[in-house]
Scaffold this motif. Sequence first.
Motif, PDB file in Angstrom:
ATOM      1  N   THR A  67     -96.696 -30.519 -35.279  1.00 60.76           N
ATOM      2  CA  THR A  67     -96.594 -31.942 -34.996  1.00 60.76           C
ATOM      3  C   THR A  67     -97.875 -32.637 -35.435  1.00 60.76           C
ATOM      4  OG1 THR A  67     -95.171 -31.525 -33.076  1.00 60.76           O
ATOM      5  CG2 THR A  67     -96.211 -33.692 -33.241  1.00 60.76           C
ATOM      6  N   ILE A  68     -97.714 -33.663 -36.264  1.00 63.91           N
ATOM      7  CA  ILE A  68     -98.870 -34.422 -36.719  1.00 63.91           C
ATOM      8  C   ILE A  68     -98.960 -35.721 -35.933  1.00 63.91           C
ATOM      9  CG2 ILE A  68     -97.607 -35.606 -38.577  1.00 63.91           C
ATOM     10  CD1 ILE A  68    -100.177 -35.311 -40.284  1.00 63.91           C
ATOM     11  N   SER A  69    -100.181 -36.152 -35.668  1.00 69.17           N
ATOM     12  CA  SER A  69    -100.402 -37.413 -34.973  1.00 69.17           C
ATOM     13  C   SER A  69    -101.700 -38.030 -35.472  1.00 69.17           C
ATOM     14  CB  SER A  69    -100.465 -37.197 -33.458  1.00 69.17           C
ATOM     15  OG  SER A  69    -101.512 -36.308 -33.110  1.00 69.17           O
ATOM     16  N   ARG A  70    -101.866 -39.318 -35.225  1.00 66.16           N
ATOM     17  CA  ARG A  70    -103.098 -39.984 -35.631  1.00 66.16           C
ATOM     18  C   ARG A  70    -103.469 -41.050 -34.622  1.00 66.16           C
ATOM     19  NH1 ARG A  70    -102.153 -42.942 -41.279  1.00 66.16           N
ATOM     20  NH2 ARG A  70    -104.095 -44.045 -40.759  1.00 66.16           N
ATOM     21  N   ASP A  71    -104.749 -41.366 -34.623  1.00 63.43           N
ATOM     22  CA  ASP A  71    -105.281 -42.429 -33.794  1.00 63.43           C
ATOM     23  C   ASP A  71    -105.940 -43.424 -34.751  1.00 63.43           C
ATOM     24  OD1 ASP A  71    -106.883 -44.125 -32.217  1.00 63.43           O
ATOM     25  OD2 ASP A  71    -107.192 -42.553 -30.712  1.00 63.43           O
ATOM     26  N   ASN A  72    -105.291 -44.538 -34.984  1.00 65.12           N
ATOM     27  CA  ASN A  72    -105.798 -45.504 -35.967  1.00 65.12           C
ATOM     28  C   ASN A  72    -107.107 -46.158 -35.512  1.00 65.12           C
ATOM     29  OD1 ASN A  72    -103.659 -45.052 -37.757  1.00 65.12           O
ATOM     30  ND2 ASN A  72    -102.403 -46.645 -36.817  1.00 65.12           N
TER      31      ASN A  72
END
Length: 114
Positions: A67-72
């Motif tokens: 699972t990929i995620s990001r915090d902009n």
Amino acid sequence: QVQLEESGGGLVQPGGSLRLSCAASGFDSFNRMGWFRQAPGKQREQVALISYGGATIYADSVKGRFTISRDNAKNTVSLQMNSLKPEDTAVYYCYVDRSWNDYWGQGTQVTVSS
């Protein structure tokens, strides 16, 4: 100048989990962020990408496990890797793009072995 700082690689047994993280700096935001990997004797391959808006794409080999995620706000991207298999062993590279330029991290080793 874009800098990518990766962390989280290591040795894990089959079936285990690891979380990779990457912090990007040099711009206030990035378009796509993601991860590629390269196993010995093989070409670098895309693992997962995520757009600024959160749209994701995964390699077939990792769907349902990674699972990929990001915090902009922080310009970070993470990859949660579950149910790891020996064939996931590779150097994993953080990737970002901005203004039609690609940027790569130094790579972090992930080894899945008993």
